[in-house]
Design an enzyme around this catalytic site. Sequence first.
Site, PDB file in Angstrom:
ATOM      1  N   ASP A  50       0.841  -1.195   0.000  1.00 33.68           N
ATOM      2  CA  ASP A  50       0.000   0.000   0.000  1.00 33.68           C
ATOM      3  C   ASP A  50       0.879   1.249   0.000  1.00 33.68           C
ATOM      4  O   ASP A  50       1.669   1.430  -0.911  1.00 33.68           O
ATOM      5  CB  ASP A  50      -0.970  -0.027   1.181  1.00 33.68           C
ATOM      6  CG  ASP A  50      -2.120   0.963   0.995  1.00 33.68           C
ATOM      7  OD1 ASP A  50      -1.984   2.098   1.491  1.00 33.68           O
ATOM      8  OD2 ASP A  50      -3.117   0.628   0.357  1.00 33.68           O
ATOM      9  N   HIS A 247      -7.205  -6.685  -1.005  1.00 30.65           N
ATOM     10  CA  HIS A 247      -6.129  -5.758  -0.696  1.00 30.65           C
ATOM     11  C   HIS A 247      -5.183  -6.274   0.387  1.00 30.65           C
ATOM     12  O   HIS A 247      -4.005  -5.944   0.388  1.00 30.65           O
ATOM     13  CB  HIS A 247      -6.739  -4.421  -0.253  1.00 30.65           C
ATOM     14  CG  HIS A 247      -5.737  -3.351  -0.002  1.00 30.65           C
ATOM     15  ND1 HIS A 247      -4.975  -2.794  -1.012  1.00 30.65           N
ATOM     16  CD2 HIS A 247      -5.357  -2.715   1.138  1.00 30.65           C
ATOM     17  CE1 HIS A 247      -4.182  -1.872  -0.506  1.00 30.65           C
ATOM     18  NE2 HIS A 247      -4.382  -1.805   0.791  1.00 30.65           N
TER      19      HIS A 247
END
Length: 280
Positions: A50, A247
């Site tokens: 991320d 994610h």
Amino acid sequence: FHVIAPDMIGYGQTEAPQDLSYYTFKRAADDMAELARQLDISKITLIGHDWGGAIVYRIALWKPELIQAVIAVCTPYSRPSLEYVSTEEMVRKYLPQFQYQIHLASGEIEENIKNREEVKHFVNSLYGARREDGTPGFDVRKGADFDVIKSGKLLRTSLMNTEEWEYYADQFAITGVRGGCNWYRTRKLNYDEEMPLAKIQQEKGLKVKPPTLFIGASRDVALPPAMARGMGQNFESLKMAQVDGGHWILVQKAEECNKLIGDYLNEVIPKADAGTKSKI
């Protein structure tokens, strides 16, 4: 390998300064280089997910002599650019799923998520927690739903156990959520600082020099695989892999991700350089 896992500025046991200049990519590169110097490490391998994924590319651009390999998880590479595009314009024209970034930068998160209990429920929502009716506490196209988060009716995310959940709540509660949100407020600062890189990019091209592994997540709604198309032209050596998951694949598919990472490190780092000489 010797693994070092520093907190990004604003998280955990770091300080969370008000000054946004502490949260830029170049500052992160300078900080990492200083950390390596203080630990007497001449070469490091970077692994980031991320925001960490975005940062490792930039450290490799700013400090190529320090980096022996780069591994980015979920986060595709984006070139330094001479043209400034605000987050609002980016969302409107290109990436509507980044609406959550506008919300995280707005200041509303700090206004609504203050005490440890609220932090705990907020973290739960970030890891995909929903109410029984399927209503999410956090949606990438909207941001945080404070009513849902504070309702106490979010089911526990399956991505962390109780001990981990309590740990994250404790860590975030040290300085609050502002430090984490500050990373979403530095787009213009990054643009200004990266102008020298952008000029090189325009004039003669700019590639990430260290060998790089990109691990994408097939069902990442914030960073879908399509965003990684054409990445190869920006690297001297790029290997791409994809894991079936969302994610948080480092949690969902830990063994698969670890195998990809381990195999890659063994491939690109000579055995003579391993052990005490090689730091991640």
